[in-house]
Design a protein around this motif. Sequence first.
Motif, PDB file in Angstrom:
ATOM      1  N   CYS A  60      57.517  33.950  59.515  1.00 14.01           N
ATOM      2  CA  CYS A  60      58.569  34.111  60.501  1.00 14.01           C
ATOM      3  C   CYS A  60      58.484  32.968  61.512  1.00 14.01           C
ATOM      4  CB  CYS A  60      58.435  35.449  61.221  1.00 14.01           C
ATOM      5  SG  CYS A  60      59.668  35.726  62.517  1.00 14.01           S
ATOM      6  N   ASP A  61      59.621  32.341  61.778  1.00 16.26           N
ATOM      7  CA  ASP A  61      59.746  31.357  62.853  1.00 16.26           C
ATOM      8  C   ASP A  61      60.360  32.092  64.036  1.00 16.26           C
ATOM      9  OD1 ASP A  61      60.246  29.242  64.552  1.00 16.26           O
ATOM     10  OD2 ASP A  61      61.895  28.420  63.349  1.00 16.26           O
ATOM     11  N   VAL A  81      60.673  31.444  54.526  1.00 15.23           N
ATOM     12  CA  VAL A  81      60.773  31.494  55.979  1.00 15.23           C
ATOM     13  C   VAL A  81      62.030  32.218  56.441  1.00 15.23           C
ATOM     14  CG1 VAL A  81      60.582  30.148  58.099  1.00 15.23           C
ATOM     15  CG2 VAL A  81      59.731  29.200  55.950  1.00 15.23           C
ATOM     16  N   LEU A  82      61.875  33.007  57.486  1.00 18.18           N
ATOM     17  CA  LEU A  82      62.998  33.587  58.207  1.00 18.18           C
ATOM     18  C   LEU A  82      62.918  33.151  59.654  1.00 18.18           C
ATOM     19  CD1 LEU A  82      65.444  35.528  58.485  1.00 18.18           C
ATOM     20  CD2 LEU A  82      63.791  37.337  59.033  1.00 18.18           C
ATOM     21  N   GLY A  83      63.968  32.518  60.160  1.00 18.23           N
ATOM     22  CA  GLY A  83      64.038  32.159  61.563  1.00 18.23           C
ATOM     23  C   GLY A  83      64.756  33.241  62.338  1.00 18.23           C
ATOM     24  N   ILE A  84      64.190  33.646  63.478  1.00 19.71           N
ATOM     25  CA  ILE A  84      64.814  34.685  64.285  1.00 19.71           C
ATOM     26  C   ILE A  84      64.996  34.187  65.717  1.00 19.71           C
ATOM     27  CG2 ILE A  84      63.833  36.531  62.869  1.00 19.71           C
ATOM     28  CD1 ILE A  84      61.890  37.106  65.213  1.00 19.71           C
ATOM     29  N   ASP A  85      66.029  34.722  66.377  1.00 18.37           N
ATOM     30  CA  ASP A  85      66.280  34.393  67.772  1.00 18.37           C
ATOM     31  C   ASP A  85      67.100  35.517  68.396  1.00 18.37           C
ATOM     32  OD1 ASP A  85      66.122  31.395  69.307  1.00 18.37           O
ATOM     33  OD2 ASP A  85      67.425  32.893  70.225  1.00 18.37           O
ATOM     34  N   LEU A  86      66.863  35.773  69.676  1.00 20.45           N
ATOM     35  CA  LEU A  86      67.624  36.797  70.386  1.00 20.45           C
ATOM     36  C   LEU A  86      69.068  36.379  70.619  1.00 20.45           C
ATOM     37  CD1 LEU A  86      65.409  38.328  73.243  1.00 20.45           C
ATOM     38  CD2 LEU A  86      66.866  39.579  71.651  1.00 20.45           C
ATOM     39  N   SER A  87      69.316  35.097  70.711  1.00 23.76           N
ATOM     40  CA  SER A  87      70.640  34.592  71.049  1.00 23.76           C
ATOM     41  C   SER A  87      71.539  34.520  69.821  1.00 23.76           C
ATOM     42  CB  SER A  87      70.521  33.193  71.668  1.00 23.76           C
ATOM     43  OG  SER A  87      71.755  32.512  71.650  1.00 23.76           O
ATOM     44  N   PRO A  88      72.633  35.280  69.784  1.00 19.87           N
ATOM     45  CA  PRO A  88      73.570  35.163  68.661  1.00 19.87           C
ATOM     46  C   PRO A  88      74.125  33.749  68.503  1.00 19.87           C
ATOM     47  CG  PRO A  88      73.996  37.187  69.873  1.00 19.87           C
ATOM     48  CD  PRO A  88      73.010  36.397  70.691  1.00 19.87           C
ATOM     49  N   ARG A  89      74.359  33.055  69.615  1.00 20.19           N
ATOM     50  CA  ARG A  89      74.876  31.701  69.515  1.00 20.19           C
ATOM     51  C   ARG A  89      73.848  30.759  68.896  1.00 20.19           C
ATOM     52  NH1 ARG A  89      79.021  28.761  68.105  1.00 20.19           N
ATOM     53  NH2 ARG A  89      79.175  26.748  69.218  1.00 20.19           N
ATOM     54  N   GLY A 100      70.860  26.057  54.227  1.00 18.23           N
ATOM     55  CA  GLY A 100      69.982  26.502  53.156  1.00 18.23           C
ATOM     56  C   GLY A 100      68.860  27.420  53.611  1.00 18.23           C
ATOM     57  N   CYS A 101      68.796  27.708  54.926  1.00 17.85           N
ATOM     58  CA  CYS A 101      67.724  28.539  55.481  1.00 17.85           C
ATOM     59  C   CYS A 101      68.278  29.889  55.945  1.00 17.85           C
ATOM     60  CB  CYS A 101      67.058  27.827  56.662  1.00 17.85           C
ATOM     61  SG  CYS A 101      66.239  26.277  56.218  1.00 17.85           S
ATOM     62  N   ARG A 102      67.360  30.824  56.158  1.00 22.59           N
ATOM     63  CA  ARG A 102      67.735  32.173  56.596  1.00 22.59           C
ATOM     64  C   ARG A 102      67.457  32.338  58.085  1.00 22.59           C
ATOM     65  NH1 ARG A 102      64.662  36.305  54.577  1.00 22.59           N
ATOM     66  NH2 ARG A 102      62.926  34.884  54.193  1.00 22.59           N
ATOM     67  N   PHE A 103      68.430  32.913  58.794  1.00 22.95           N
ATOM     68  CA  PHE A 103      68.292  33.166  60.223  1.00 22.95           C
ATOM     69  C   PHE A 103      68.887  34.544  60.545  1.00 22.95           C
ATOM     70  CE2 PHE A 103      68.725  28.567  59.689  1.00 22.95           C
ATOM     71  CZ  PHE A 103      67.610  28.107  60.375  1.00 22.95           C
ATOM     72  N   GLU A 104      68.256  35.234  61.509  1.00 23.84           N
ATOM     73  CA  GLU A 104      68.745  36.534  61.943  1.00 23.84           C
ATOM     74  C   GLU A 104      68.613  36.651  63.459  1.00 23.84           C
ATOM     75  OE1 GLU A 104      66.898  39.845  60.067  1.00 23.84           O
ATOM     76  OE2 GLU A 104      67.477  39.240  58.021  1.00 23.84           O
ATOM     77  N   VAL A 111      59.260  41.661  64.685  1.00 24.89           N
ATOM     78  CA  VAL A 111      59.117  40.782  63.526  1.00 24.89           C
ATOM     79  C   VAL A 111      58.679  41.543  62.280  1.00 24.89           C
ATOM     80  CG1 VAL A 111      58.602  38.769  64.935  1.00 24.89           C
ATOM     81  CG2 VAL A 111      56.729  40.199  64.124  1.00 24.89           C
ATOM     82  N   GLY A 112      58.493  42.847  62.381  1.00 26.71           N
ATOM     83  CA  GLY A 112      57.993  43.625  61.246  1.00 26.71           C
ATOM     84  C   GLY A 112      58.910  43.621  60.051  1.00 26.71           C
ATOM     85  N   ARG A 113      60.219  43.351  60.266  1.00 26.13           N
ATOM     86  CA  ARG A 113      61.166  43.344  59.157  1.00 26.13           C
ATOM     87  C   ARG A 113      61.427  41.936  58.628  1.00 26.13           C
ATOM     88  NH1 ARG A 113      65.897  44.377  60.875  1.00 26.13           N
ATOM     89  NH2 ARG A 113      65.509  44.443  63.104  1.00 26.13           N
ATOM     90  N   ALA A 114      60.618  40.967  59.019  1.00 25.11           N
ATOM     91  CA  ALA A 114      60.841  39.592  58.586  1.00 25.11           C
ATOM     92  C   ALA A 114      60.427  39.359  57.135  1.00 25.11           C
ATOM     93  CB  ALA A 114      60.087  38.617  59.495  1.00 25.11           C
TER      94      ALA A 114
END
Length: 230
Positions: A60-61, A81-89, A100-104, A111-114
């Motif tokens: 997880c990033d 890799v899964l990149g996560i961020d609180l900001s929708p923008r 080509g990458c995954r972001f949520e 991060v338990g669901r990453a």
Amino acid sequence: MGSLNGPAPEPGSAPDVVRSWDARADLYLRLFRHEWDSKPFDQAVLAEFAGRVGAGGRVCDAGCGPCGQVTAMLAGHGLDVLGIDLSPRCVELARREKPGCRFEVRDQQDVGRAAAPGVLLDGLVSYYSLHDRPKSELPATLAAWSAAIRPGGQLLIVAKEGTGDGVVDDPLGTELRVYWAEFTEWELHSAAEDAAFRVDDITVREAYADEIRTRRIYLSATRLPDSGTA
């Protein structure tokens, strides 16, 4: 100060992070879209992290931001890799920049669901993701990461050195007031150990000429076995 939509969020809270980063994500992308091209030290740090995790490792990033470079670089080293961020923008822009990458959209304390359901992560990277929240949240954040990473999994934290912990004028130069927390080596080392990580290395580097004039701390750690296990 409140707004027509209600009172302003508590400084350093999750809604406050969304407020500040939704407002400046586009500016950050314009300023730092290519910053990694001139950061060989950081490229080497990520390559070393990827080597410790191993090809195919689930990572997880946390706090991927609008550029998505760390997520993309780790994926380029063969990690899942899964990149996560609180900001929708931020997530919207990262998906556009690195299709080509995954972001949520997700809180870094969630991060338990990453990875796949019921599967722990092999590693987590936090590149400057701790600065938007109060220092008092550091133990809870590290505990959440520890719970999501398998024993033997890898942790990389990169943070700006200092003692600041409060609302400041936006370092990016906007008219916003934002939450800004800095950390000492001891604070990060202690919090990691308290969260069941073995700290393997702490390195500090000076700021590059085009960076905020603050030293950077790089902490590498390994998730320890749970109590009662080998």
